[in-house]
Design an enzyme around this catalytic site. Structure first.
Site, short mmCIF file in Angstrom:
data_model
loop_
_atom_site.label_atom_id
_atom_site.label_comp_id
_atom_site.label_asym_id
_atom_site.label_seq_id
_atom_site.Cartn_x
_atom_site.Cartn_y
_atom_site.Cartn_z
N GLY A 115 4.57 -4.94 13.93
CA GLY A 115 3.54 -4.50 14.64
C GLY A 115 3.13 -5.45 15.78
N ASP A 140 0.13 2.46 12.03
CA ASP A 140 -0.98 2.72 12.73
C ASP A 140 -0.44 3.57 14.25
OD1 ASP A 140 -2.80 1.79 11.06
OD2 ASP A 140 -3.37 -0.03 12.35
N ARG A 184 -6.75 0.63 12.66
CA ARG A 184 -7.72 -0.25 13.08
C ARG A 184 -8.32 -0.23 14.60
NH1 ARG A 184 -7.27 -5.00 10.52
NH2 ARG A 184 -8.33 -6.39 11.77
N GLU A 235 -10.79 3.80 9.81
CA GLU A 235 -11.61 2.63 9.57
C GLU A 235 -12.30 1.92 10.71
OE1 GLU A 235 -8.48 -0.07 7.77
OE2 GLU A 235 -7.45 0.16 9.42
N HIS A 285 -4.45 1.47 1.13
CA HIS A 285 -3.09 0.95 1.07
C HIS A 285 -2.12 2.25 0.49
CE1 HIS A 285 -5.23 -2.36 1.92
NE2 HIS A 285 -4.13 -2.94 2.51
N GLN A 287 -1.55 4.58 1.94
CA GLN A 287 -0.86 5.07 3.14
C GLN A 287 0.10 4.25 3.45
OE1 GLN A 287 -4.65 6.39 5.95
NE2 GLN A 287 -4.96 4.86 4.33
N ARG A 288 0.30 3.32 2.97
CA ARG A 288 1.27 2.21 3.27
C ARG A 288 2.44 2.32 2.34
NH1 ARG A 288 -1.54 -2.96 5.64
NH2 ARG A 288 -0.49 -3.99 4.07
O1 F6P Z 1 -1.89 -2.54 10.69
C1 F6P Z 1 -1.47 -1.52 9.63
C2 F6P Z 1 -2.85 -1.78 8.64
O2 F6P Z 1 -2.54 -0.62 7.68
C3 F6P Z 1 -4.28 -1.30 9.39
O3 F6P Z 1 -4.45 -0.03 9.69
C4 F6P Z 1 -5.26 -2.00 8.29
O4 F6P Z 1 -6.49 -2.37 8.96
C5 F6P Z 1 -4.41 -3.37 7.88
O5 F6P Z 1 -3.11 -2.88 8.02
C6 F6P Z 1 -4.83 -3.60 6.47
O6 F6P Z 1 -4.02 -4.58 6.37
P1 F6P Z 1 -4.01 -5.69 4.86
O7 F6P Z 1 -5.00 -5.17 3.93
O8 F6P Z 1 -2.61 -5.68 4.49
O9 F6P Z 1 -4.51 -6.76 5.56
#
Ligand code: F6P
Length: 367
Positions: A115, A140, A184, A235, A285, A287-288
């Protein structure tokens, strides 16, 4: 014969493995060799973290979530935090060592899948002379110069499915449910899932919100005999008087923005102002994770194959991008210049307003 090294950096996103799969398969057809660097730039610094990738190693991975190489969002080689013997944290620059190792091992190109943060690092390596190709990843969807990043569609599907499930419980208890989703700097996930999942209110970083307007929408629902509401909040959403929701300090004592908490705050305000029974949840997470959707798989596979095409044409310092349904090269420098935000005149904002969704702004108060 070429020798390529792939890295996956930043937060993971569904589709990373599909990109790796396509790079490996396409390269091997040309007789090239592919290696993977574990945990971002780990393999450039330590041979134990470098793995050879053959078609056999990647068989079937296109359908899986995560990344077989592992990832980190704390691996910036230009500012690497290391602990010295006294236990103090020092920030060091290991980029020259990485370039030396890249050249010594005879690599022809580095495929950086990432990203904004990871592509910024890739761009700096490109400026130092390393041949680099970027591949746009982030749930995102906030990278410029590409219509889509892979991972976004899967994240939106997960969020929409969650909203679908919340409707029945919210309705059964006459409750307001506030759902915090990722995003974010931009509200793409909140916007797409909120519209598709029947939200009453969507709060995004691009439109500062006012609790007055949010509660007005909930009151309007009551007047229309709808005694429940679904609120989706990104968020990174901010209030009209500038309140941001940062959970503070990161690891190793460094200042770090860790967003979160806006959903809980919005729920508490709604409870206080409307006296409605209100609950909040954070999708986080989830969503990931999981298997990439068909859309993300196909996009990631196309990005991977197109990246190899750019290497063959020696179009380095570029990122593969989706523009008007086609794969095109764009300078990495252009893609990282700023975040891709939801513009106020975006057609999905108009659609949402048309179907009665409130964005917590004064425009939403208009009859
Ligand atoms: O950039 C992707 C993202 O999913 C954001 O929306 C989120 O703020 C961030 O990663 C959280 O990442 P981590 O918890 O892995 O630091």
């Amino acid at each position: 014969m070429k020798k390529i090294i792939i890295s996956t950096g930043g937060g993971d996103a569904p589709g990373l493995n599909a990109v790796i799969y396509a790079v490996v398969k396409t390269s091997y057809k040309k007789g090239w060799e592919v290696y993977g660097s574990k945990s971002g730039y780990g393999g450039f610094l330590d041979m134990d973290d470098m793995v050879r990738l053959t078609p056999r190693d990647v068989e079937g991975i296109y359908a899986t979530g995560g990344t077989i190489l592992g990832s980190t969002n704390k691996g910036n080689p230009f500012a690497k935090p290391v602990e010295n013997l006294a236990g103090e944290v020092q920030i060091i620059d290991v980029s020259d060592k990485i370039i030396r190792n890249f050249n010594r091992l005879g690599f022809d190109c580095h495929v950086a899948i990432g990203g904004d943060g990871s592509l910024e690092i890739a761009h700096r390596f490109s400026q130092k002379g390393m041949p680099v190709i970027g591949v746009p990843k982030t749930i995102d969807n906030d990278l410029e110069e590409t219509d889509r990043t892979f991972g976004f569609d899967t994240a939106v599907s997960t969020a929409t499915e969650a909203l679908d499930k919340l409707h029945s419980t919210a309705k059964s208890h006459n409750r307001v449910m506030v759902v915090e989703v990722m995003g974010r700097d931009s509200g793409w996930i909140a916007l797409y899932s909120g519209i598709s999942g029947g939200a009453d209110v969507i709060l995004i970083p691009e439109i500062p919100f006012d609790m007055e307007a949010v509660c007005q929408k909930i009151a309007d629902n009551e007047l229309r005999e709808k005694h429940y509401a679904i609120v989706v909040v990104a968020e990174g959403a901010v209030t009209s008087d500038g309140k941001v929701f940062n959970r503070g300090k990161g690891e190793l004592g460094r200042e770090e923005v860790i967003l979160g908490g806006v959903g809980e705050w919005v729920a508490a305000e709604i409870r206080k102002r409307t006296e409605k029974d209100t609950r909040s949840l954070v999708l986080g997470h989830l969503q990931r994770g999981g298997s990439p959707t068909t859309f993300d798989r196909l996009l990631a596979l196309r990005f991977g194959a197109a990246a190899v095409g750019l290497i063959e044409q020696k179009i380095f310092g570029h990122m593969v991008a989706l523009k008007n349904s086609l794969m095109v090269p764009v300078p990495i420098a252009d893609a990282i210049r700023r975040r891709k935000k939801v513009a106020p005149d975006n057609d999905k904002i108009a659609t949402a307003r048309d179907i009665g969704i409130c964005f917590g702004d004064t425009e939403s108060l208009a009859p």
